[in-house]
Design an enzyme around this catalytic site. Structure first.
Site, short mmCIF file in Angstrom:
data_model
loop_
_atom_site.label_atom_id
_atom_site.label_comp_id
_atom_site.label_asym_id
_atom_site.label_seq_id
_atom_site.Cartn_x
_atom_site.Cartn_y
_atom_site.Cartn_z
N GLY A 46 0.83 -1.20 0.00
CA GLY A 46 0.00 0.00 0.00
C GLY A 46 0.87 1.24 0.00
CD GLN A 51 3.29 5.78 3.06
OE1 GLN A 51 2.37 5.26 2.43
NE2 GLN A 51 4.26 5.08 3.61
CB CYS A 91 5.14 2.00 7.78
SG CYS A 91 4.67 3.51 6.92
CG LEU A 92 6.53 1.00 1.72
CD1 LEU A 92 5.88 1.36 0.40
CD2 LEU A 92 7.68 0.02 1.50
CG HIS A 133 -0.68 1.16 7.39
ND1 HIS A 133 0.26 0.70 8.30
CD2 HIS A 133 0.02 1.94 6.52
CE1 HIS A 133 1.45 1.21 7.99
NE2 HIS A 133 1.34 1.95 6.91
CD GLU A 134 -1.38 2.38 2.82
OE1 GLU A 134 -0.87 3.51 2.91
OE2 GLU A 134 -0.73 1.33 2.91
CG HIS A 137 0.31 6.72 5.81
ND1 HIS A 137 1.41 7.15 6.53
CD2 HIS A 137 0.53 5.42 5.53
CE1 HIS A 137 2.25 6.12 6.66
NE2 HIS A 137 1.74 5.06 6.08
O1 GNR Z 1 3.99 -2.64 2.70
C1 GNR Z 1 3.32 -2.50 3.72
N1 GNR Z 1 3.04 -3.59 4.49
C2 GNR Z 1 2.15 -3.57 5.55
C3 GNR Z 1 2.13 -4.67 6.39
C4 GNR Z 1 1.25 -4.72 7.45
C5 GNR Z 1 0.38 -3.68 7.67
C6 GNR Z 1 0.39 -2.56 6.86
C7 GNR Z 1 1.27 -2.52 5.78
S1 GNR Z 1 1.26 -1.12 4.74
C8 GNR Z 1 2.90 -1.16 4.14
C9 GNR Z 1 3.08 -0.10 3.07
C10 GNR Z 1 2.91 1.27 3.67
O2 GNR Z 1 3.70 1.78 4.42
N2 GNR Z 1 1.80 1.90 3.40
O3 GNR Z 1 1.56 3.10 3.94
NI NI Z 2 2.67 3.15 5.80
#
Ligand code: GNR
Ligand code: NI
Length: 166
Positions: A46, A51, A91-92, A133-134, A137
């Site tokens: 995601g 980001q 998270c990236l 999660h997105e 952000h």
């Molecule tokens: O790549 C991602 N893996 C992930 C694993 C578990 C819960 C959420 C995520 S999202 C993350 C990519 C990211 O940072 N999206 O904002």
């Molecule tokens: Ni993230």
């Protein structure tokens, strides 16, 4: 298409709130393409526009193994939720850090697609977790914000060290 730079925690820009998109035009479509390419290349499941330093309410998600199930959502909103689930998240924007976070188990989401058409989606499992999660952000929230202050401080220090050597 182009790869975009991903902001790394504790960059304060990750804590700003994104504005709704009022017109899904070619600029937004291009942004979605570039965000998707950036997500696939990272690789991640995601990516949210803040980001990549764009304060607009746009997310892309693809939890498939084959990376052929892109879900682009503009102005996503959780309209219903059910249960709770704890999942190890990453998270990236916080590379190398993983921690359990509590989220809704199931959600009902309303959003616009790449053409500006409104749609609804019911999600559970990893898709549900990733969408939550997105959307966080978009509201200036990073998953480490849910951890204890001690853990946040440790992550902050570790990330600053990592940033110095990369
Ligand atoms: O790549 C991602 N893996 C992930 C694993 C578990 C819960 C959420 C995520 S999202 C993350 C990519 C990211 O940072 N999206 O904002
Ligand atoms: Ni993230």
């Amino acid at each position: 298409m182009a790869l975009l730079d991903i902001l790394i925690y504790p960059d304060q820009r990750l804590h700003a709130k994104a504005k709704p998109v009022d017109q899904v035009d070619s600029r937004i479509q291009q942004l979605i393409d570039n965000m998707s390419e950036t997500m696939y290349s990272a690789p991640g499941i995601g990516l949210a526009a803040p980001q990549v330093n764009v304060l607009e309410r746009i997310i892309v998600v693809d939890i498939s193994e084959s990376k052929d199930s892109l879900l682009a959502m503009v102005n996503p909103e959780i309209i219903d939720s059910e249960g709770q689930a704890e999942t190890e998240e990453g998270c990236l924007s916080v590379p190398g850090i993983y921690a359990p976070v509590n989220r809704y188990e199931k959600i009902q989401v309303r959003a616009q697609d790449k053409k500006g058409e409104s749609f609804e989606l019911e999600a559970e499992g990893l898709l549900s977790i990733c969408i939550q999660h997105e959307i966080d952000h978009l509201d200036g929230k990073v998953f480490v914000d849910y951890l204890s202050r001690l853990k946040q401080e440790r992550i902050r220090k570790k990330m600053k060290k990592t940033l110095r050597i990369t």
